[in-house]
Design a protein around this motif. Structure first.
Motif, PDB file in Angstrom:
ATOM      1  N   THR A  58      51.786  27.065  33.394  1.00 17.27           N
ATOM      2  CA  THR A  58      53.218  27.153  33.709  1.00 17.27           C
ATOM      3  C   THR A  58      53.480  28.175  34.800  1.00 17.27           C
ATOM      4  OG1 THR A  58      53.552  28.808  31.979  1.00 17.27           O
ATOM      5  CG2 THR A  58      53.863  26.489  31.374  1.00 17.27           C
ATOM      6  N   ALA A  59      52.506  29.059  35.041  1.00 18.82           N
ATOM      7  CA  ALA A  59      52.656  30.087  36.069  1.00 18.82           C
ATOM      8  C   ALA A  59      51.273  30.561  36.496  1.00 18.82           C
ATOM      9  CB  ALA A  59      53.489  31.253  35.542  1.00 18.82           C
ATOM     10  N   PHE A  60      51.237  31.229  37.653  1.00 18.51           N
ATOM     11  CA  PHE A  60      49.991  31.736  38.218  1.00 18.51           C
ATOM     12  C   PHE A  60      50.151  33.229  38.504  1.00 18.51           C
ATOM     13  CE2 PHE A  60      50.415  27.298  39.311  1.00 18.51           C
ATOM     14  CZ  PHE A  60      49.157  26.766  39.056  1.00 18.51           C
ATOM     15  N   LEU A  61      49.254  34.033  37.961  1.00 17.36           N
ATOM     16  CA  LEU A  61      49.245  35.473  38.218  1.00 17.36           C
ATOM     17  C   LEU A  61      48.144  35.758  39.225  1.00 17.36           C
ATOM     18  CD1 LEU A  61      49.869  38.472  37.677  1.00 17.36           C
ATOM     19  CD2 LEU A  61      48.533  38.287  35.571  1.00 17.36           C
ATOM     20  N   VAL A  62      48.512  36.357  40.356  1.00 18.17           N
ATOM     21  CA  VAL A  62      47.552  36.649  41.421  1.00 18.17           C
ATOM     22  C   VAL A  62      47.308  38.154  41.475  1.00 18.17           C
ATOM     23  CG1 VAL A  62      47.069  36.507  43.893  1.00 18.17           C
ATOM     24  CG2 VAL A  62      48.300  34.641  42.749  1.00 18.17           C
ATOM     25  N   ILE A  63      46.034  38.550  41.381  1.00 21.52           N
ATOM     26  CA  ILE A  63      45.674  39.953  41.488  1.00 21.52           C
ATOM     27  C   ILE A  63      44.495  40.095  42.444  1.00 21.52           C
ATOM     28  CG2 ILE A  63      46.430  40.268  39.095  1.00 21.52           C
ATOM     29  CD1 ILE A  63      43.517  40.835  38.348  1.00 21.52           C
ATOM     30  N   LEU A  64      44.271  41.341  42.883  1.00 16.15           N
ATOM     31  CA  LEU A  64      43.176  41.648  43.797  1.00 16.15           C
ATOM     32  C   LEU A  64      42.154  42.534  43.106  1.00 16.15           C
ATOM     33  CD1 LEU A  64      45.313  42.497  46.974  1.00 16.15           C
ATOM     34  CD2 LEU A  64      44.387  40.268  46.294  1.00 16.15           C
ATOM     35  N   SER A  65      40.963  42.588  43.672  1.00 14.48           N
ATOM     36  CA  SER A  65      39.908  43.413  43.072  1.00 14.48           C
ATOM     37  C   SER A  65      39.938  44.843  43.576  1.00 14.48           C
ATOM     38  CB  SER A  65      38.532  42.803  43.366  1.00 14.48           C
ATOM     39  OG  SER A  65      38.290  42.754  44.764  1.00 14.48           O
ATOM     40  N   ASP A  66      40.829  45.144  44.542  1.00 13.98           N
ATOM     41  CA  ASP A  66      40.832  46.483  45.131  1.00 13.98           C
ATOM     42  C   ASP A  66      42.097  47.280  44.792  1.00 13.98           C
ATOM     43  OD1 ASP A  66      42.672  45.131  46.661  1.00 13.98           O
ATOM     44  OD2 ASP A  66      41.775  45.630  48.597  1.00 13.98           O
ATOM     45  N   GLN A  67      42.724  46.964  43.660  1.00 18.37           N
ATOM     46  CA  GLN A  67      43.862  47.731  43.167  1.00 18.37           C
ATOM     47  C   GLN A  67      43.478  48.267  41.782  1.00 18.37           C
ATOM     48  OE1 GLN A  67      46.980  44.651  43.610  1.00 18.37           O
ATOM     49  NE2 GLN A  67      48.007  46.071  44.990  1.00 18.37           N
ATOM     50  N   PRO A  68      42.656  49.293  41.731  1.00 14.78           N
ATOM     51  CA  PRO A  68      42.052  49.722  40.467  1.00 14.78           C
ATOM     52  C   PRO A  68      43.019  50.320  39.455  1.00 14.78           C
ATOM     53  CG  PRO A  68      41.514  51.254  42.229  1.00 14.78           C
ATOM     54  CD  PRO A  68      42.145  50.063  42.877  1.00 14.78           C
ATOM     55  N   LEU A  69      44.235  50.671  39.865  1.00 12.96           N
ATOM     56  CA  LEU A  69      45.181  51.245  38.914  1.00 12.96           C
ATOM     57  C   LEU A  69      46.012  50.193  38.187  1.00 12.96           C
ATOM     58  CD1 LEU A  69      46.366  54.467  40.809  1.00 12.96           C
ATOM     59  CD2 LEU A  69      44.353  54.091  39.363  1.00 12.96           C
ATOM     60  N   VAL A  70      45.755  48.935  38.477  1.00 15.05           N
ATOM     61  CA  VAL A  70      46.390  47.849  37.727  1.00 15.05           C
ATOM     62  C   VAL A  70      45.896  47.894  36.278  1.00 15.05           C
ATOM     63  CG1 VAL A  70      46.423  45.330  37.430  1.00 15.05           C
ATOM     64  CG2 VAL A  70      46.780  46.332  39.683  1.00 15.05           C
ATOM     65  N   THR A  71      46.816  47.714  35.346  1.00 13.67           N
ATOM     66  CA  THR A  71      46.469  47.740  33.920  1.00 13.67           C
ATOM     67  C   THR A  71      46.858  46.427  33.256  1.00 13.67           C
ATOM     68  OG1 THR A  71      48.619  48.626  33.270  1.00 13.67           O
ATOM     69  CG2 THR A  71      46.896  50.225  33.834  1.00 13.67           C
ATOM     70  N   PRO A  72      46.256  46.117  32.109  1.00 15.09           N
ATOM     71  CA  PRO A  72      46.690  44.934  31.362  1.00 15.09           C
ATOM     72  C   PRO A  72      48.177  45.007  31.007  1.00 15.09           C
ATOM     73  CG  PRO A  72      44.575  45.687  30.537  1.00 15.09           C
ATOM     74  CD  PRO A  72      45.057  46.739  31.488  1.00 15.09           C
ATOM     75  N   ALA A  73      48.673  46.210  30.692  1.00  9.96           N
ATOM     76  CA  ALA A  73      50.082  46.362  30.332  1.00  9.96           C
ATOM     77  C   ALA A  73      50.991  45.972  31.490  1.00  9.96           C
ATOM     78  CB  ALA A  73      50.366  47.796  29.895  1.00  9.96           C
ATOM     79  N   LEU A  74      50.633  46.373  32.699  1.00 15.23           N
ATOM     80  CA  LEU A  74      51.429  45.994  33.874  1.00 15.23           C
ATOM     81  C   LEU A  74      51.427  44.484  34.046  1.00 15.23           C
ATOM     82  CD1 LEU A  74      52.914  46.639  36.607  1.00 15.23           C
ATOM     83  CD2 LEU A  74      50.631  46.526  37.645  1.00 15.23           C
ATOM     84  N   LEU A  75      50.272  43.878  33.932  1.00 15.36           N
ATOM     85  CA  LEU A  75      50.171  42.433  34.130  1.00 15.36           C
ATOM     86  C   LEU A  75      50.957  41.675  33.063  1.00 15.36           C
ATOM     87  CD1 LEU A  75      46.413  42.145  35.160  1.00 15.36           C
ATOM     88  CD2 LEU A  75      48.427  42.341  36.628  1.00 15.36           C
ATOM     89  N   ARG A  76      50.879  42.148  31.822  1.00 13.83           N
ATOM     90  CA  ARG A  76      51.644  41.500  30.763  1.00 13.83           C
ATOM     91  C   ARG A  76      53.152  41.677  30.977  1.00 13.83           C
ATOM     92  NH1 ARG A  76      47.081  43.102  27.319  1.00 13.83           N
ATOM     93  NH2 ARG A  76      48.052  45.126  26.952  1.00 13.83           N
ATOM     94  N   GLN A  77      53.552  42.816  31.548  1.00 13.87           N
ATOM     95  CA  GLN A  77      54.965  43.033  31.845  1.00 13.87           C
ATOM     96  C   GLN A  77      55.460  42.056  32.911  1.00 13.87           C
ATOM     97  OE1 GLN A  77      55.930  47.058  32.968  1.00 13.87           O
ATOM     98  NE2 GLN A  77      58.121  46.663  33.133  1.00 13.87           N
ATOM     99  N   LEU A  78      54.652  41.843  33.930  1.00 13.08           N
ATOM    100  CA  LEU A  78      54.999  40.871  34.978  1.00 13.08           C
ATOM    101  C   LEU A  78      55.154  39.475  34.379  1.00 13.08           C
ATOM    102  CD1 LEU A  78      52.463  42.092  37.689  1.00 13.08           C
ATOM    103  CD2 LEU A  78      54.950  42.083  37.997  1.00 13.08           C
ATOM    104  N   ILE A  79      54.202  39.107  33.530  1.00 10.77           N
ATOM    105  CA  ILE A  79      54.241  37.782  32.903  1.00 10.77           C
ATOM    106  C   ILE A  79      55.475  37.636  32.024  1.00 10.77           C
ATOM    107  CG2 ILE A  79      53.088  36.283  31.227  1.00 10.77           C
ATOM    108  CD1 ILE A  79      50.420  37.528  32.251  1.00 10.77           C
ATOM    109  N   ALA A  80      55.753  38.658  31.200  1.00 12.06           N
ATOM    110  CA  ALA A  80      56.885  38.591  30.279  1.00 12.06           C
ATOM    111  C   ALA A  80      58.210  38.488  31.019  1.00 12.06           C
ATOM    112  CB  ALA A  80      56.890  39.820  29.367  1.00 12.06           C
TER     113      ALA A  80
END
Length: 218
Positions: free
Chosen positions: A112-134
């Motif tokens: 239903t959606a696509f989450l795009v991330i990069l391998s060179d943003q090391p401060l990304v957390t699962p919590a941030l990604l889940r917040q974007l999705i929510a």
């Protein structure tokens, strides 16, 4: 006949319909770094392994890692994770080709959606990604993106209605131009850590220094 990206998978089942697919882009040659930045050490692992573990922790399915300039070494880094690997043979044409390769690999799951991330943003957390999705799920915005500095960009979640626009990106264009074109329709989640990416030896040195400082204060 044009050469198609080839894929190799490492132990994951396709996601179920109605899921969010995650695309982890790691196809570049790291020319500014002078070596493969995806394999640089970080917190006892590598930048790629850290990003892949972060991606897997979101619960997204499938998690698609897009490789390119480096392939076998990256596959080895994620061999025991629930990550599907697709090799973008056209990686030299720019990030748009990697996005298309990732979208094609995720398509069978009918996300239903696509989450795009990069391998060179090391401060990304699962919590941030889940917040974007929510937030994207709650608001049904076409895109919800991370906000840092003057940038509104990846990590970002794209509703499936944005699929044609993502597929039409060309050359070096990443998702940033598409996000900018949507103006106020884009939702945002603050992510000050997005200012820390790893493109040069100096940036990597700063990252390592920050990580050491964090370890010393914990």
């Amino acid at each position: 006949m044009p050469e198609q990206p080839s894929a190799s998978s490492s132990a994951t089942a396709p996601g179920l319909p109605g899921t969010v697919a995650l695309l982890l882009l790691a196809a570049g040659a790291s020319t500014r770094m002078g070596q493969s930045k995806q394999l640089l050490p970080y917190r006892g692992s590598t930048l790629l392994r850290h990003a892949a573990e972060t991606a897997a922790a979101t619960g997204c399915a499938p998690v698609v890692l897009v490789t390119g300039a480096v392939h076998e070494a990256l596959v080895a880094e994620v061999a025991d994770l629930p990550v599907q690997v697709v090799r973008n043979l056209a990686w030299e044409k720019g990030m748009a080709s990697s996005i298309r390769a990732g979208l094609a690999a995720a398509a069978p799951a009918q996300p239903t959606a696509f989450l795009v991330i990069l391998s060179d943003q090391p401060l990304v957390t699962p919590a941030l990604l889940r917040q974007l999705i929510a937030q994207q799920h709650h608001t049904q915005a076409p895109v919800v993106a991370a906000a840092y500095g003057d940038t509104l960009g990846v990590p970002a979640v794209f509703d499936r209605t944005m699929l044609p626009a993502l597929q039409q990106l060309k050359g070096a264009q990443g998702a940033g131009l598409l996000i900018k074109s949507l103006g106020p329709a884009v939702g945002r989640v603050p992510f000050p850590g997005g200012l820390m990416d790893v493109d040069t030896p100096e940036q990597y040195a700063a990252l390592v220094a920050n990580a050491a400082a964090d370890s010393g204060s914990s």
